[in-house]
Design a protein around this motif. Structure first.
Motif, PDB file in Angstrom:
ATOM      1  N   LEU A  83       0.811  -1.221   0.000  1.00  0.00           N
ATOM      2  CA  LEU A  83       0.000   0.000   0.000  1.00  0.00           C
ATOM      3  C   LEU A  83       0.843   1.269   0.000  1.00  0.00           C
ATOM      4  CD1 LEU A  83      -2.747  -0.995   2.602  1.00  0.00           C
ATOM      5  CD2 LEU A  83      -2.915  -1.022   0.107  1.00  0.00           C
ATOM      6  N   THR A 109       0.217   4.645  -2.344  1.00  0.00           N
ATOM      7  CA  THR A 109      -1.139   4.527  -2.874  1.00  0.00           C
ATOM      8  C   THR A 109      -2.116   5.322  -2.015  1.00  0.00           C
ATOM      9  OG1 THR A 109      -1.666   2.547  -1.568  1.00  0.00           O
ATOM     10  CG2 THR A 109      -0.615   2.223  -3.723  1.00  0.00           C
ATOM     11  N   ARG A 110      -3.237   5.672  -2.604  1.00  0.00           N
ATOM     12  CA  ARG A 110      -4.266   6.391  -1.847  1.00  0.00           C
ATOM     13  C   ARG A 110      -4.863   5.535  -0.734  1.00  0.00           C
ATOM     14  NH1 ARG A 110      -5.856   7.957  -7.215  1.00  0.00           N
ATOM     15  NH2 ARG A 110      -5.123  10.067  -7.701  1.00  0.00           N
ATOM     16  N   LEU A 168       2.823   8.855   0.314  1.00  0.00           N
ATOM     17  CA  LEU A 168       2.473   9.038  -1.089  1.00  0.00           C
ATOM     18  C   LEU A 168       3.669   9.414  -1.946  1.00  0.00           C
ATOM     19  CD1 LEU A 168      -0.922  10.975  -0.878  1.00  0.00           C
ATOM     20  CD2 LEU A 168      -0.569   8.595  -1.553  1.00  0.00           C
ATOM     21  N   ALA A 197      -0.435  10.915  -7.568  1.00  0.00           N
ATOM     22  CA  ALA A 197      -1.285  10.906  -6.372  1.00  0.00           C
ATOM     23  C   ALA A 197      -0.926  12.014  -5.395  1.00  0.00           C
ATOM     24  CB  ALA A 197      -1.191   9.554  -5.669  1.00  0.00           C
TER      25      ALA A 197
END
Length: 277
Positions: free
Chosen positions: A134, A137-138, A217, A222
């Motif tokens: 993760l 990632t958002r 991030l 993103a």
């Protein structure tokens, strides 16, 4: 009333105004004035008023060069789900903590609100996100924000639910309502002041966060508004384009300033309801 007390009563408002002007007014004027100056005047930011006002051109350049539209959308895609998760999980957990008794429940409540005092370990967070796939990632950023601000929501909501008469829930159960229906029809509507406060607080904190967003991030597609601001400031530092940096700061702050001005009464009422009651 003696003279010293009278002088203090009369001079206290003036003292507050002076302190506000020094601590808030001067930095605010520095930002606004620099954002309206041409590049030549903004090489060294100071408190002098602009000799040539050009806020429109500066804001337009900051908007385009800083990719503010993409950053605004990215910020919303991260903050809105985080707020929803914080409210849903916080309200459900607070209901249990407010109505149940026992050592296990008290220990779980203490662990949940420990986030108010213990700062998150960013290195551990990043390593865990990498193991889960993760990082960058958002969903990973949403999970971090949810975990960070869940303690605050649980703390205020638990105090508020304890002030709600338990007889309301008992009456609903007598009528055949199941726990989920009791929660949705009775508890949630009464939690509106605290929900509004938690929503605004999470939005204000997450909107201006750059530390955790930078490590989780990074840059790329993103990137949120604070990350874009960091990139703009890093790039413009060597070009002495401080007028664009401060213009970006003004534009990025406007949405949250509007939210805070409109909802400041709800923030105060929600905090007092959750903490005092």
């Amino acid at each position: 009333m003696n003279r010293p007390g009278r002088y203090w009563r009369l001079g206290r408002p003036a003292l507050v105004v002076v302190l506000a002007l020094v601590t808030v007014g001067i930095p605010l004027w520095l930002v606004l004035a620099t954002s309206a100056k041409p590049q030549g005047e903004a090489v060294r930011p100071n408190l002098d008023p602009p000799g040539d006002w050009q806020p429109g051109a500066n804001y337009a350049d900051a908007f385009s060069e800083g990719e503010m539209l993409r950053g605004f959308v990215n910020s919303l895609l991260v903050i809105v789900p985080s707020v929803v998760l914080v409210l849903c999980l916080g309200a459900a957990a607070a209901w249990v903590f407010a109505r149940r008794r026992g050592r296990l429940v008290a220990a779980a409540y203490a662990v949940c609100i420990s986030g108010l005092l213990l700062p998150p370990a960013i290195i551990t967070i990043v390593l865990q996100l990498r193991q889960l796939g993760l990082a960058g990632t958002r969903p990973g950023m949403i999970a971090v924000y949810t975990a960070m601000y869940l303690s605050t929501a649980i703390f205020f909501m638990t105090g508020f639910i304890r002030s709600i008469p338990f007889e309301l829930e008992e009456a609903a159960r007598v009528d055949g309502a199941r726990p989920l229906r009791v929660f949705l029809r009775i508890i949630l509507p009464l939690l509106r002041p605290v929900i509004a406060t938690a929503t605004i607080m999470v939005m204000l904190y997450a909107w201006s966060d750059i530390f955790y967003a930078f490590f989780v991030l990074g840059g790329g597609d993103a990137a949120t508004l604070p990350i874009n601001l960091y990139q703009v400031a890093s790039a413009q530092l060597y070009l002495n384009n401080w007028h664009l940096v401060f213009a970006y700061v003004v534009l990025m702050s406007l949405p949250m300033i509007a939210v805070f001005v409109i909802a400041q009464r709800r923030i105060v009422s929600g905090i007092t309801s959750g903490a005092v009651k």
